[in-house]
Design a protein around this motif. Structure first.
Motif: not given
Length: 367
Positions: A171-175, A193-195, A302-304
């Motif tokens: 997700g990017h920004d609001w996503g 999860l990748i933000v 795991p999160t990036l």
């Protein structure tokens, strides 16, 4: 006499809660009024300088060719049983491959992930969604239909409707906000999860209250609480604000980035210049304050977190603080020359970082 620190009796506690709520909403609407006054002054300035141009709005009846580029994937639709809403998405890669679900920000739509659709289709079923109220996805008329609970449920229902029970969620920004909350509420559905350029929601809500500089950068959250006026301001000078967000020196993609082409800009203008196309996206923000405070939930997969240091809307300090809420492998990469629009600004670097993270996690699991 009550001792200092003793628990307040129920009536006193209720008064304190009510007073706190009153103060909170007074601050929200006071800042909303300040932002509205600034917007009004800008409107008057524009009318004074170029009265003929201010209210010009070009009708765009046909989409630019890039929105139907077959190399990006196939346009698809899915109707959710519970809400009855029809969602539009673009899918690339073979069915049956692991799902990679992409959630855009504001003011964007599925097309903001064009570089990732092409890149990851070799190993994933890549789905770039139009969120509720955006693009070709249905837009419920009432702002209550855009509460965070509804947006989180959308992602869960779409995942199931596509025939999957888990995915790599990006997700990017609001996503990115929605991606964090989906990962918290439905951890079994998110393998990784990748933000991009959005901190953990608890970090954001705490940081904004303690740092006036971030409060100013997030002024549009407050401005969007007003009915109809924000949509009107976006339409002025044939959506000049929308163009400026992506191209201006202050907020847009920098000289070293992958700048949007004239056709890319036209794609955004086509989507958001359709009648009523801005109300759904802005309604996402109109319900946010009623959902606060957000709970201090932890993320267990795991999160990036990828961050453009030149982000005009989010201070980079929030990225590092996010680490405390991730109880698994956490990787933070800050790109010094990149803007808020990171996956469009530096697509090659972003894609490489995502590949590295995904392959590292696969290797770590095997070991």
């Amino acid at each position: 006499m009550a001792r200092p620190g003793a628990a307040c009796p129920p009536p006193a506690r209720r008064v304190m809660v009510a007073a706190r709520a009153l103060l909170f909403w007074a601050l929200v609407y006071s800042y909303c009024g300040v932002c509205a006054c600034i917007a009004g002054l800008r409107l008057l300035w524009s009318i004074g300088r170029r009265p003929g141009e201010t209210f010009r709005w070009v009708v765009r009846e046909n989409p630019p060719a890039c929105l139907n580029d077959p190399s990006l994937g196939t346009h698809c639709y899915v109707r959710i049983k519970d809400s009855g809403l029809r969602f539009h998405y673009v899918a690339a890669g073979e069915r049956g491959k692991p799902l990679m679900l992409l959630l855009h920000g504001f003011p964007e739509f599925w097309y903001s992930w064009r570089h990732q659709l092409r890149e990851f289709k070799s190993e994933y079923r890549v789905v770039a969604l139009d969120l509720r109220g955006y693009g070709e996805t249905d837009a419920p008329p009432h702002k209550e239909n855009y509460k965070l609970d509804c947006l989180i449920a959308d992602i869960k229902d779409i995942l199931e409707s596509l025939g999957y029970n888990k995915c790599v969620l990006i997700g990017h920004d609001w996503g990115g906000m929605i991606a964090w909350l989906v990962a918290i509420c439905y951890p079994e559905m998110v393998t990784k999860l990748i933000v991009v350029n959005f901190p953990h929601p608890s970090v954001f809500t705490e940081y904004i209250l303690r740092h006036p500089s971030q409060l100013i950068k997030s002024g549009y959250y407050f401005f969007f609480q007003m009915p109809w006026f924000p949509e009107f301001m976006f339409t002025l000078n044939d959506f000049k604000v929308l163009k400026s967000l992506f191209t201006s020196q202050a907020t847009g993609i920098g000289r070293k980035g992958c700048r949007l082409t004239a056709e890319d800009i036209e794609a955004y203008l086509y989507v958001f210049s359709q009648p009523g196309a801005l109300t759904g996206p802005i309604n996402h923000y109109r319900t946010l304050f009623s959902c606060l405070p957000l709970q201090h939930h932890e993320v267990i997969m795991p999160t990036l977190l990828l961050w453009g240091e030149r982000d005009a809307f989010m201070e980079v300090e929030m990225a590092e603080i996010t680490r405390i809420y991730v109880k698994n492998h956490f990787r933070l990469t800050i790109l010094s020359e990149a803007s808020h629009w990171l996956q469009q600004d530096q697509p090659d670097i972003v894609n490489k970082l995502i590949w590295t993270f995904l392959k590292e996690e696969t290797k770590r699991k095997r070991e």
